[in-house]
Design an enzyme around this catalytic site. Sequence first.
Site, short mmCIF file in Angstrom:
data_model
loop_
_atom_site.label_atom_id
_atom_site.label_comp_id
_atom_site.label_asym_id
_atom_site.label_seq_id
_atom_site.Cartn_x
_atom_site.Cartn_y
_atom_site.Cartn_z
N CYS A 1 -1.45 0.87 7.38
CA CYS A 1 -2.89 0.55 7.51
C CYS A 1 -3.28 -0.69 6.71
O CYS A 1 -3.44 -1.78 7.25
CB CYS A 1 -3.76 1.73 7.09
SG CYS A 1 -3.75 3.10 8.27
N ARG A 2 -3.42 -0.53 5.39
CA ARG A 2 -4.02 -1.61 4.59
C ARG A 2 -3.11 -2.82 4.41
O ARG A 2 -3.54 -3.96 4.63
CB ARG A 2 -4.44 -1.05 3.21
CG ARG A 2 -5.54 -0.02 3.30
CD ARG A 2 -5.69 0.73 1.99
NE ARG A 2 -4.51 1.55 1.71
CZ ARG A 2 -4.29 2.22 0.59
NH1 ARG A 2 -5.18 2.14 -0.38
NH2 ARG A 2 -3.20 2.95 0.44
N SER A 3 -1.86 -2.60 4.00
CA SER A 3 -1.03 -3.79 3.69
C SER A 3 -0.60 -4.58 4.93
O SER A 3 -0.57 -5.81 4.86
CB SER A 3 0.14 -3.45 2.77
OG SER A 3 1.06 -2.56 3.36
N ASP B 1 -8.44 3.83 1.50
CA ASP B 1 -7.43 4.01 2.54
C ASP B 1 -8.08 4.53 3.83
O ASP B 1 -8.52 5.68 3.89
CB ASP B 1 -6.39 5.01 2.04
CG ASP B 1 -5.16 5.01 2.94
OD1 ASP B 1 -5.27 4.57 4.10
OD2 ASP B 1 -4.11 5.46 2.48
N CYS C 1 0.87 -1.18 0.00
CA CYS C 1 0.00 0.00 0.00
C CYS C 1 0.90 1.23 0.00
O CYS C 1 2.08 1.15 -0.36
CB CYS C 1 -0.99 -0.02 1.16
SG CYS C 1 -0.24 0.05 2.80
N ASN D 1 2.21 1.58 4.36
CA ASN D 1 2.52 0.31 5.06
C ASN D 1 2.23 0.40 6.56
O ASN D 1 2.90 -0.23 7.38
CB ASN D 1 3.98 -0.12 4.82
CG ASN D 1 4.29 -1.57 5.19
OD1 ASN D 1 5.40 -1.90 5.57
ND2 ASN D 1 3.31 -2.46 5.11
P1 4NP Z 1 -1.83 2.90 4.07
O1 4NP Z 1 -2.40 4.29 4.61
O2 4NP Z 1 -1.28 3.15 2.68
O3 4NP Z 1 -3.01 2.00 4.03
O4 4NP Z 1 -0.77 2.47 5.04
C1 4NP Z 1 -1.62 5.45 4.70
C2 4NP Z 1 -1.11 5.82 5.91
C3 4NP Z 1 -0.37 6.98 6.01
C4 4NP Z 1 -0.14 7.77 4.91
C5 4NP Z 1 -0.64 7.37 3.68
C6 4NP Z 1 -1.37 6.22 3.58
N1 4NP Z 1 0.59 8.97 5.01
O5 4NP Z 1 0.74 9.66 4.01
O6 4NP Z 1 1.07 9.30 6.12
#
Ligand code: 4NP
Length: 146
Positions: A14-16, A120, A9, A12
């Site tokens: 939340c989703r993955s 997300d 994702c 890294n």
């Molecule tokens: P993820 O979510 O891609 O599912 O881990 C996110 C968490 C944080 C950020 C972007 C996506 N960020 O930009 O801080």
Amino acid sequence: MTSRILFVCLGNICRSPTAEAVMRHHRPDLEIDSAGTGDWHVGAPPYGPMQEAAARRGYDLSALRARHFTPADFDLFDLIVVMDAENRAAVERQRANGQATPVRLFTEFAPAAGMDQVPDPYYTRDFDGALDLIEEAAQGLSRALT
Ligand code: 4NP
């Protein structure tokens, strides 16, 4: 044979990592990891509200730490599973000539959900909705591998 799967994702956190833990629950026999296309959170544990929502369903994310996707991951895994089209584009930009590892959208394995991405939850704040979709897609992926 598909025995090494990498979930990808953006952050890294939340989703993955959630996909990693849910998939490991279904398929403890496989090598499963996750990575982010962005490097802001490298070394950090999964996002608190994501960990809490996952823990309510029995998934312990606390030991996971974010890492950055690298071109070497094309050689280290048999399948790369991304959460959205942006992840896919970022991964594909790093593919070297001769690297043939397939990249699939996670939602392909949950056709009944009718989604073309895992939204997300860092932005939507819908951690349970993300978990619903991740659980369904992990089940579908697990079945597709048997
Ligand atoms: P993820 O979510 O891609 O599912 O881990 C996110 C968490 C944080 C950020 C972007 C996506 N960020 O930009 O801080």
